[in-house]
Design a protein around this motif. Structure first.
Motif, PDB file in Angstrom:
ATOM      1  N   LYS A 166       0.856  -1.192   0.000  1.00  0.00           N
ATOM      2  CA  LYS A 166       0.000   0.000   0.000  1.00  0.00           C
ATOM      3  C   LYS A 166       0.889   1.238   0.000  1.00  0.00           C
ATOM      4  CE  LYS A 166      -2.366   1.082   3.732  1.00  0.00           C
ATOM      5  NZ  LYS A 166      -3.427   1.228   4.751  1.00  0.00           N
ATOM      6  N   VAL A 167       0.569   2.176  -0.856  1.00  0.00           N
ATOM      7  CA  VAL A 167       1.294   3.444  -0.893  1.00  0.00           C
ATOM      8  C   VAL A 167       0.264   4.557  -0.723  1.00  0.00           C
ATOM      9  CG1 VAL A 167       2.795   4.958  -2.251  1.00  0.00           C
ATOM     10  CG2 VAL A 167       3.056   2.472  -2.418  1.00  0.00           C
ATOM     11  N   GLU A 226       4.361   5.724 -14.768  1.00  0.00           N
ATOM     12  CA  GLU A 226       5.429   4.840 -14.282  1.00  0.00           C
ATOM     13  C   GLU A 226       5.118   3.370 -14.571  1.00  0.00           C
ATOM     14  OE1 GLU A 226       8.223   5.949 -12.647  1.00  0.00           O
ATOM     15  OE2 GLU A 226       7.613   8.068 -12.701  1.00  0.00           O
ATOM     16  N   ASN A 227       3.988   3.131 -15.254  1.00  0.00           N
ATOM     17  CA  ASN A 227       3.566   1.761 -15.564  1.00  0.00           C
ATOM     18  C   ASN A 227       3.348   0.912 -14.317  1.00  0.00           C
ATOM     19  OD1 ASN A 227       3.401   1.829 -18.406  1.00  0.00           O
ATOM     20  ND2 ASN A 227       5.660   1.857 -18.480  1.00  0.00           N
ATOM     21  N   ILE A 228       2.814   1.540 -13.272  1.00  0.00           N
ATOM     22  CA  ILE A 228       2.531   0.798 -12.039  1.00  0.00           C
ATOM     23  C   ILE A 228       1.029   0.552 -11.951  1.00  0.00           C
ATOM     24  CG2 ILE A 228       2.584   0.891  -9.513  1.00  0.00           C
ATOM     25  CD1 ILE A 228       5.124   2.689  -9.862  1.00  0.00           C
ATOM     26  N   PRO A 229       0.597  -0.702 -11.976  1.00  0.00           N
ATOM     27  CA  PRO A 229      -0.838  -0.990 -11.924  1.00  0.00           C
ATOM     28  C   PRO A 229      -1.422  -0.722 -10.531  1.00  0.00           C
ATOM     29  CG  PRO A 229       0.416  -3.018 -11.864  1.00  0.00           C
ATOM     30  CD  PRO A 229       1.417  -1.913 -12.031  1.00  0.00           C
ATOM     31  N   VAL A 230      -2.610  -0.157 -10.501  1.00  0.00           N
ATOM     32  CA  VAL A 230      -3.294   0.125  -9.232  1.00  0.00           C
ATOM     33  C   VAL A 230      -4.367  -0.934  -9.010  1.00  0.00           C
ATOM     34  CG1 VAL A 230      -4.749   1.766  -8.003  1.00  0.00           C
ATOM     35  CG2 VAL A 230      -2.807   2.589  -9.350  1.00  0.00           C
ATOM     36  N   LYS A 231      -4.253  -1.688  -7.929  1.00  0.00           N
ATOM     37  CA  LYS A 231      -5.165  -2.808  -7.660  1.00  0.00           C
ATOM     38  C   LYS A 231      -6.383  -2.380  -6.846  1.00  0.00           C
ATOM     39  CE  LYS A 231      -2.283  -6.072  -9.187  1.00  0.00           C
ATOM     40  NZ  LYS A 231      -2.619  -7.236 -10.024  1.00  0.00           N
ATOM     41  N   GLU A 261     -10.441  12.339   3.513  1.00  0.00           N
ATOM     42  CA  GLU A 261     -10.318  13.772   3.239  1.00  0.00           C
ATOM     43  C   GLU A 261      -8.873  14.211   3.104  1.00  0.00           C
ATOM     44  OE1 GLU A 261     -12.544  16.110   5.964  1.00  0.00           O
ATOM     45  OE2 GLU A 261     -14.370  15.707   4.800  1.00  0.00           O
ATOM     46  N   ILE A 262      -7.982  13.555   3.818  1.00  0.00           N
ATOM     47  CA  ILE A 262      -6.589  14.008   3.799  1.00  0.00           C
ATOM     48  C   ILE A 262      -5.626  12.920   3.331  1.00  0.00           C
ATOM     49  CG2 ILE A 262      -7.051  15.659   5.659  1.00  0.00           C
ATOM     50  CD1 ILE A 262      -5.375  13.785   7.491  1.00  0.00           C
ATOM     51  N   LYS A 263      -6.147  11.890   2.696  1.00  0.00           N
ATOM     52  CA  LYS A 263      -5.281  10.771   2.299  1.00  0.00           C
ATOM     53  C   LYS A 263      -5.819  10.081   1.059  1.00  0.00           C
ATOM     54  CE  LYS A 263      -5.826   6.783   4.226  1.00  0.00           C
ATOM     55  NZ  LYS A 263      -5.888   5.615   5.080  1.00  0.00           N
ATOM     56  N   VAL A 264      -4.917   9.645   0.184  1.00  0.00           N
ATOM     57  CA  VAL A 264      -5.293   8.718  -0.884  1.00  0.00           C
ATOM     58  C   VAL A 264      -4.340   7.537  -0.798  1.00  0.00           C
ATOM     59  CG1 VAL A 264      -5.660   8.354  -3.340  1.00  0.00           C
ATOM     60  CG2 VAL A 264      -5.977  10.641  -2.369  1.00  0.00           C
ATOM     61  N   SER A 265      -4.903   6.320  -0.696  1.00  0.00           N
ATOM     62  CA  SER A 265      -4.083   5.113  -0.660  1.00  0.00           C
ATOM     63  C   SER A 265      -4.337   4.289  -1.911  1.00  0.00           C
ATOM     64  CB  SER A 265      -4.441   4.250   0.548  1.00  0.00           C
ATOM     65  OG  SER A 265      -4.177   4.941   1.742  1.00  0.00           O
ATOM     66  N   VAL A 266      -3.280   3.700  -2.439  1.00  0.00           N
ATOM     67  CA  VAL A 266      -3.437   2.736  -3.534  1.00  0.00           C
ATOM     68  C   VAL A 266      -2.727   1.445  -3.149  1.00  0.00           C
ATOM     69  CG1 VAL A 266      -3.633   4.456  -5.374  1.00  0.00           C
ATOM     70  CG2 VAL A 266      -1.370   3.601  -4.719  1.00  0.00           C
ATOM     71  N   VAL A 267      -3.292   0.334  -3.633  1.00  0.00           N
ATOM     72  CA  VAL A 267      -2.617  -0.949  -3.466  1.00  0.00           C
ATOM     73  C   VAL A 267      -1.967  -1.286  -4.802  1.00  0.00           C
ATOM     74  CG1 VAL A 267      -2.938  -3.417  -3.049  1.00  0.00           C
ATOM     75  CG2 VAL A 267      -4.139  -1.736  -1.639  1.00  0.00           C
ATOM     76  N   VAL A 268      -0.667  -1.575  -4.740  1.00  0.00           N
ATOM     77  CA  VAL A 268       0.109  -1.837  -5.961  1.00  0.00           C
ATOM     78  C   VAL A 268       0.926  -3.121  -5.750  1.00  0.00           C
ATOM     79  CG1 VAL A 268       0.288   0.629  -6.509  1.00  0.00           C
ATOM     80  CG2 VAL A 268       2.082  -0.452  -5.142  1.00  0.00           C
ATOM     81  N   PRO A 269       1.498  -3.679  -6.797  1.00  0.00           N
ATOM     82  CA  PRO A 269       2.377  -4.831  -6.589  1.00  0.00           C
ATOM     83  C   PRO A 269       3.534  -4.441  -5.660  1.00  0.00           C
ATOM     84  CG  PRO A 269       1.867  -4.589  -8.915  1.00  0.00           C
ATOM     85  CD  PRO A 269       1.345  -3.360  -8.231  1.00  0.00           C
ATOM     86  N   SER A 275       6.498  -5.302  -5.636  1.00  0.00           N
ATOM     87  CA  SER A 275       7.749  -5.029  -6.358  1.00  0.00           C
ATOM     88  C   SER A 275       7.811  -3.585  -6.853  1.00  0.00           C
ATOM     89  CB  SER A 275       7.881  -5.994  -7.538  1.00  0.00           C
ATOM     90  OG  SER A 275       6.707  -5.923  -8.333  1.00  0.00           O
ATOM     91  N   ASP A 276       6.646  -2.937  -6.933  1.00  0.00           N
ATOM     92  CA  ASP A 276       6.611  -1.539  -7.388  1.00  0.00           C
ATOM     93  C   ASP A 276       6.516  -0.544  -6.227  1.00  0.00           C
ATOM     94  OD1 ASP A 276       6.696  -2.140 -10.130  1.00  0.00           O
ATOM     95  OD2 ASP A 276       4.532  -2.535 -10.178  1.00  0.00           O
ATOM     96  N   MET A 277       6.506  -1.042  -4.983  1.00  0.00           N
ATOM     97  CA  MET A 277       6.216  -0.158  -3.848  1.00  0.00           C
ATOM     98  C   MET A 277       7.184   1.020  -3.766  1.00  0.00           C
ATOM     99  SD  MET A 277       5.960  -1.138   0.202  1.00  0.00           S
ATOM    100  CE  MET A 277       7.703  -1.413   0.483  1.00  0.00           C
ATOM    101  N   ILE A 278       8.478   0.743  -3.750  1.00  0.00           N
ATOM    102  CA  ILE A 278       9.453   1.823  -3.543  1.00  0.00           C
ATOM    103  C   ILE A 278       9.458   2.780  -4.744  1.00  0.00           C
ATOM    104  CG2 ILE A 278      11.902   2.381  -3.172  1.00  0.00           C
ATOM    105  CD1 ILE A 278      10.460   1.143  -0.746  1.00  0.00           C
ATOM    106  N   SER A 279       9.361   2.231  -5.957  1.00  0.00           N
ATOM    107  CA  SER A 279       9.370   3.131  -7.119  1.00  0.00           C
ATOM    108  C   SER A 279       8.101   3.998  -7.135  1.00  0.00           C
ATOM    109  CB  SER A 279       9.558   2.363  -8.429  1.00  0.00           C
ATOM    110  OG  SER A 279       8.612   1.340  -8.538  1.00  0.00           O
TER     111      SER A 279
END
Lengths: 405, 405
Positions: free
Chosen positions: B341-342, B366-371, B377-385, B387-391
């Protein structure tokens, strides 16, 4: 159903394995149908470790904070023991000194028990729980955590036993009872089944070291049977009480000895003028414990007073005496090192006036010179050369029939 | 003259040398003329060591006895710190949780603070003493020792700060402040001078790990400025408050990320019938923390609900779902591992509707898929692979201008 207090010292709870052993022993007593209060000390050397930490931080740590620090030791033990008992299916609850109701004065590190409100302990016993209480600690009227000083856990145990009117207070130790003399040095020393409080007090003061005199006095005052038992076996140990059943009609019940004694002698050029009290008041004010005092005023000989102290107080004692030479009114002070004290103890002495004579006679036969003598109703002590200490003790142990048959 | 609360965690007091450092720092603050309350944790790994001892004795130690055991940790630290302060010429007094007046409910190991009677602390401050209070612990209405659970010492510090109306509550840690992202992974992460409570809450919940959310919430409720400061240097750290001065007009103030996320998906053959609540009630009853929940009902596609959990809850979650398959009314459950999660966090988002779009756009570039996506109100979270977390985090950190200039 009897109320029993079981006290375990630091070596008996030094590791989790030993705590587990203690738990199994408590379970045994509980399953006999007894109501049980357990008093514990800190684990093994944990108190020393805490003292070391404090000394790393300060040369003179505050006593109030030392009590705060050291009182954690028993709290750790009692929680671990409660945890182990629960895992053995025995319901248990641990209580700190303040939770248990042990109220003391506010002398940190050496507090005296003022009152003991046992209502919480009795409530928990009524819930069929084993109650585990932190030894050595209490709470002052200002709600400060206090500790009782040396032998404090024994004293806690006896105070609790008195307060809940326990049948017996069992002190579990790493020895299997009280002996007629120190078995490490005296062959054929024999374990005593019973001993009177007063006899134990004399033996304890003379260095037997198993029970603290304060705890014995407390037990005596409240007539709590106090049993010294081994924590490593099921043996019965030695029970202390007010009056002991006649055991082989022994007049003497123990021979104690203590090395590293120094005799100081003060002589007066002028006739002795009553400053004896001043000397010992001055020494006491400087925390120098004086043991035997012998005063001799013989015609044609200068008046003199001799007294014995521990060797490690010698330097301090000489400094104090030299500093106060003038106002104390003496003109010469000498000392003799390399001495030891050997004592015979037994409540039967009161009605057997020949005991001291028999003692001196035996020592004379053994060619052991007697430097000082002190007697009480139940004790005779002699100061002898340290090189003769063990042979004197061995001879007296045999003389008064204390050997294993 | 200001009232200041200074809180030092376990790593800051892990050794006597570190305790001495802490004492010197307190002395500095005291000599500025402040009134100081110090809150301490147990030394370093001492709590873990006590837990290990308990585990050696029982598989399921009683929580009440664990509190008894663990509360000794802070008591040791505070006594040692008081001893060191005295040796530096600063009068200090240590207080346990119960002495300090911190009353809690009776939920052992996770107690909540009910009331705080600061009169004793205020009395001691009035005597010009530094008051040292054991963090993490309190006393229940039944006079039982309780502990506050994770982050408890931070919460104690904030509660005390609120109660004595302190100017600021300084939390000393082994980091030098709150960063725009985790500097171990994100190059050019920047220390924030200021942050809002709510932003910190989102960052803390997302794994920033510096402050416990409960402490931040407490500070927010009582409007206590909370400062995260390094214990190893004199730097100012990061201050948390209600509203932050505009700092470079940043909309996003931090990028958080968390690995080891699993997405579970439940599909229904029949139209969704409202058992959504039942599913999550059942999971909660089994102590499985569900984070993001996404429900999609699209024509022509089976109704489905996806949700994310931590990887270490997966086995338990599957067991619970399989066991309750019938009464929960679903027919298929699938899961996807290897996710992360980022999140971007910033109170400015409320009035900047384009932020989420900007985030998605950058990830697409960045070619990072969002799952999965979740917004507040003050946050947006995405779940990604994973392997793509740090990038992903690095890209977003740059995208929203958080890098060191």
């Amino acid at each position: 159903m009897s109320k029993i207090v079981m006290k375990f010292g630091g070596t008996s709870v030094a590791t989790t394995e030993k705590i587990a052993n203690v738990a199994r022993r408590i379970k045994m007593e509980k399953e006999k149908g007894n109501e049980i209060v357990v008093v514990v000390s800190a684990m093994g050397k944990s108190t020393d470790e805490l003292v070391d930490l404090a000394n790393e931080l300060s040369d003179a740590p505050s006593k109030r904070e030392m009590d705060m620090l050291l009182s954690t030791g028993e709290q750790v033990t009692m929680a671990l023991l409660a945890i182990k008992l629960s895992s053995l299916g025995i319901e248990a609850i641990s209580l700190t000194g303040w939770q248990a109701g042990l109220q003391t004065d506010d002398v940190h590190r050496n507090a005296k028990i003022l009152t003991f409100d046992s209502s919480k302990i009795l409530d928990k016993l009524a819930e069929d729980k084993v109650v585990i209480v932190a030894g050595f600690q209490g709470i002052s009227t200002q709600e400060e955590i206090t500790t009782l000083g040396r032998g404090g856990s024994d004293t806690s145990a006896v105070a609790i036993a008195a307060s809940i009117e326990a049948e017996v207070c069992d002190i579990y130790t790493d020895v299997d009872g009280i002996y007629t003399s120190d078995p490490r040095y005296i062959k054929n020393a024999r374990k005593l089944e019973q001993l009177e409080y007063d006899e134990m007090l004399e033996l304890a003061n003379l260095g037997a070291g198993v029970l603290h005199p304060r705890a014995v006095e407390f037990a005596k005052n409240y007539k709590i049977p106090l049993r010294v038992r081994p924590s490593f076996s099921d043996e019965e140990g030695t029970i202390l009480k007010e009056e002991v059943d006649v055991e082989n009609n022994l007049v003497v019940r123990g021979v104690a000895f203590e090395s590293d004694i120094v005799r100081l002698t003060i002589e007066y050029e002028v006739p002795f003028n009553g400053s004896l009290a001043s000397i010992f008041t001055t020494l006491a004010a400087n925390h120098i414990d004086v043991d035997i005092i012998v005063q001799s005023i013989v015609d044609g000989v200068k008046p003199a007073v001799s007294f014995s102290i521990k060797k490690d107080s010698l330097a301090e004692a000489i400094t104090v005496l030299e500093t106060n030479k003038k106002n104390l009114g003496f003109t010469f002070a000498d000392f003799e090192v390399g001495l030891a004290k050997v004592s015979i103890v037994g409540s039967g002495m009161v009605s057997n006036p020949g005991v001291a004579a028999q003692m001196f006679d035996r020592l004379r036969k053994e060619n052991i010179p007697v430097k000082m003598v002190s007697t009480s109703e139940i004790k005779v002590s002699v100061v002898v050369p340290q090189s003769d200490m063990i042979s004197a003790a061995t001879a007296l142990h045999s003389e008064f029939g204390l050997e294993i048959a």
